[in-house]
Design a protein around this motif. Structure first.
Motif, PDB file in Angstrom:
ATOM      1  N   TYR A   1       0.822  -1.207   0.000  1.00 23.39           N
ATOM      2  CA  TYR A   1       0.000   0.000   0.000  1.00 23.39           C
ATOM      3  C   TYR A   1       0.863   1.267   0.000  1.00 23.39           C
TER       4      TYR A   1
ATOM      5  N   ASP B   1       1.713   3.465  -2.223  1.00 24.19           N
ATOM      6  CA  ASP B   1       1.128   4.657  -2.840  1.00 24.19           C
ATOM      7  C   ASP B   1       0.054   5.285  -1.952  1.00 24.19           C
TER       8      ASP B   1
ATOM      9  N   PRO C   1      -5.488   5.244  -4.201  1.00 30.43           N
ATOM     10  CA  PRO C   1      -4.756   4.966  -5.444  1.00 30.43           C
ATOM     11  C   PRO C   1      -5.028   3.555  -5.958  1.00 30.43           C
TER      12      PRO C   1
ATOM     13  N   SER D   1      -3.240   1.451  -7.368  1.00 28.02           N
ATOM     14  CA  SER D   1      -2.193   0.471  -7.092  1.00 28.02           C
ATOM     15  C   SER D   1      -2.311  -0.122  -5.692  1.00 28.02           C
ATOM     16  N   SER D   2      -3.154   0.492  -4.824  1.00 32.18           N
ATOM     17  CA  SER D   2      -3.268  -0.003  -3.451  1.00 32.18           C
ATOM     18  C   SER D   2      -4.581  -0.719  -3.201  1.00 32.18           C
TER      19      SER D   2
ATOM     20  N   LYS E   1      -5.473  -5.409  -2.407  1.00 39.62           N
ATOM     21  CA  LYS E   1      -4.229  -6.150  -2.249  1.00 39.62           C
ATOM     22  C   LYS E   1      -4.199  -6.861  -0.911  1.00 39.62           C
TER      23      LYS E   1
END
Length: 298
Positions: A259, A261, A289, A291-292, A295
């Protein structure tokens, strides 16, 4: 509470108040603001007695909802320093409104119907409220699982004056003893604070001596307009999302890597903007974001 044992948000929102009572704080603060704003938005004159009656009805409905969800001690301000410093029609009527709307016969009937104990603290700094404090103690429930605490503090200095005088007179040598001397009984520490608009704290936002580890929430909904669904979302966050502490932190910091970003691009809570010349409003918070999202920690 771990994610594996916590209910989902959908389950939480669909449960009965009785099922959610185990998640509720024993003691919390409700520090509403914008009650006059709420009145205007509802077509009510904020400078007359109709406003006071309407606001009391809104307050009792909201507090009953919170008590139904398991809250046992609810603290709210009857008079705060900012109110005491005002000028104009509101300030001229403030003491009368407080005594009649919060502690008069109609109010006592409402408290009896709801089964609340009601107490007033801090009145020593406003001697005009001494009789009202005695009436509340005499005429509301002796025993109840629902206690509403009003505080009346005309200045920030009055908080410390009250505590120092009580400590001297009682000889209290511990926090617990001073709580008993100040409030007349043992009171659980406050663990949830619900405020209005600007995130801010002061000695009068949290009743003296009672701040535990306090989870804080602020809403811009004026007055007593927080509905049950939104209160449940707060309870869900309080009980199921925020408890992340663990004694053994081995590997925990490394779990932040997926996490990165989110942490490095995250917002600053408390920033805001102006609505016209008179009002502050919180700035929009950017979405998480991409990208996070979704996950699993390594």
């Amino acid at each position: 509470m771990s994610p594996s044992t916590a209910p989902t948000e959908a389950e939480f929102l669909a449960a009965s108040p009785e099922q959610l009572s185990r998640f509720a704080p024993k003691a919390m603060v409700v520090a509403p603001g914008g009650t006059r704003r709420a009145a205007v938005l509802s077509g009510i004159n904020p400078n007359g007695d109709e406003y006071v009656r309407w606001s009391f009805e809104q307050m009792t409905a909201q507090f009953n909802m919170m008590f139904r969800h398991g809250v046992e001690h609810l603290f709210t301000g009857a008079i705060t320093p900012n109110q005491w410093k005002e000028v104009g029609a509101y300030r001229d009527h403030l003491l009368r409104w407080v005594k009649e709307s919060l502690m008069g016969e109609r109010a006592l009937e409402a408290y009896a119907q709801s089964g609340w104990r009601v107490r007033l603290t801090g009145w020593q700094a406003i001697p005009e409220l001494e009789e009202a404090a005695a009436i509340l103690e005499e005429k509301t429930a002796r025993r109840s699982t629902r206690t509403l605490w009003y505080w009346a503090l005309p200045s920030y200095e009055s908080v410390w004056e009250m505590l120092l005088a009580t400590a001297h007179q009682s000889g209290a040598r511990s926090r617990e003893a001073l709580i008993r001397a100040t409030y007349g009984e043992d009171v659980p520490l406050i663990s949830l604070y619900l405020g209005f608009s600007k995130p801010e704290v002061s000695p009068v936002h949290l009743p003296p001596l009672l701040a535990g580890q306090v989870q804080c929430y602020w809403t811009v909904r004026p007055g007593y307009s927080l509905d049950e669904a939104e209160f449940r979302r707060i309870l869900y966050d309080y009980a199921c999302l925020r408890p992340t502490w663990r004694a053994d932190k081995t590997g925990r910091a490394e779990n932040a890597l997926p996490y990165k970003d989110a942490w490095m691009q995250g917002p600053t809570l408390g920033l805001g903007t102006r609505l016209g010349e008179d009002f502050w409003y919180p700035a929009a918070i950017a979405p998480l974001p991409a990208s996070s999202r979704d996950k699993t920690p390594v």
